[in-house]
Design an enzyme around this catalytic site. Structure first.
Site, PDB file in Angstrom:
ATOM      1  NE  ARG A  20       2.368  -1.079   8.362  1.00  0.00           N
ATOM      2  CZ  ARG A  20       1.208  -1.572   8.066  1.00  0.00           C
ATOM      3  NH1 ARG A  20       1.029  -2.205   6.920  1.00  0.00           N
ATOM      4  NH2 ARG A  20       0.207  -1.455   8.900  1.00  0.00           N
ATOM      5  CB  CYS A  21      10.687   2.454   5.685  1.00  0.00           C
ATOM      6  SG  CYS A  21      12.231   2.727   4.795  1.00  0.00           S
ATOM      7  N   GLY A  22      12.666   0.043   6.565  1.00  0.00           N
ATOM      8  CA  GLY A  22      13.856  -0.281   7.336  1.00  0.00           C
ATOM      9  C   GLY A  22      14.509   0.961   7.927  1.00  0.00           C
TER      10      GLY A  22
END
Length: 168
Positions: free
Chosen positions: A34-36
């Site tokens: 769930r990271c850019g």
């Protein structure tokens, strides 16, 4: 201690070591779902597909230490990686990469310097280490360096085993 000897656990709970990949070049990456930077999974998988038969293994290490961006269970992580990015490379159990609970592998990896000569703590998700077939770190790349960037590809190509050295 050699990187190849450090005990690890696979995402599905089996004990292992990087010794299972001795003789191969490795691209070790701390990952998060769930990271850019999560789209880097696609580039990592393409590198595995492109160089796997030449002796590269990408290995992912989920970590939830950066803004809680890997909160899922191992099963959820495996499902996400497979269904969203088609990940086929090995994934290990969720680990801590910094601090008191830092996994022993990352104790060793964080000693390696990046291109600017800086060693130390992992700065964010998707840091990358290229490890040669002998288990020595040959390059470290910070999170913003894309997996398929020229410098990462050059480090991988330089670390690939010779045809006589490659193992399956």
């Amino acid at each position: 201690m050699s990187l190849h000897d450090i005990p690890l656990t696979t995402l599905d709970g089996r004990p292992t070591t990087l010794g299972d990949y001795a003789g191969r070049a490795l691209l070790l990456v701390n990952v998060a779902s769930r990271c850019g930077m999560t789209p880097q999974y696609a580039g990592l998988e393409r590198l595995q597909e492109r160089y796997g038969e030449q002796g590269l293994t990408v290995v992912g290490f989920p970590c939830n230490q950066f803004n809680g961006q890997e909160p899922g269970t191992n099963e959820e992580i495996a499902q996400f990686c497979a269904s969203t990015y088609g990940v086929t490379f090995p994934m290990m159990d969720k680990v801590e990469v910094n601090g008191e609970g830092r996994h022993p592998l990352f104790d060793e990896l964080t000693r390696a310097e990046d291109a600017e000569g800086t060693a130390g703590d992992v700065g964010w998700n998707f840091e990358k280490w290229v490890v040669g077939p002998d288990g020595d770190v040959v390059a470290r790349f910070r999170s913003r360096v894309e997996p398929e960037s020229a410098e990462v590809v050059a480090a991988i190509e330089g670390a690939l085993p010779g045809p006589a050295d490659a193992t399956a």
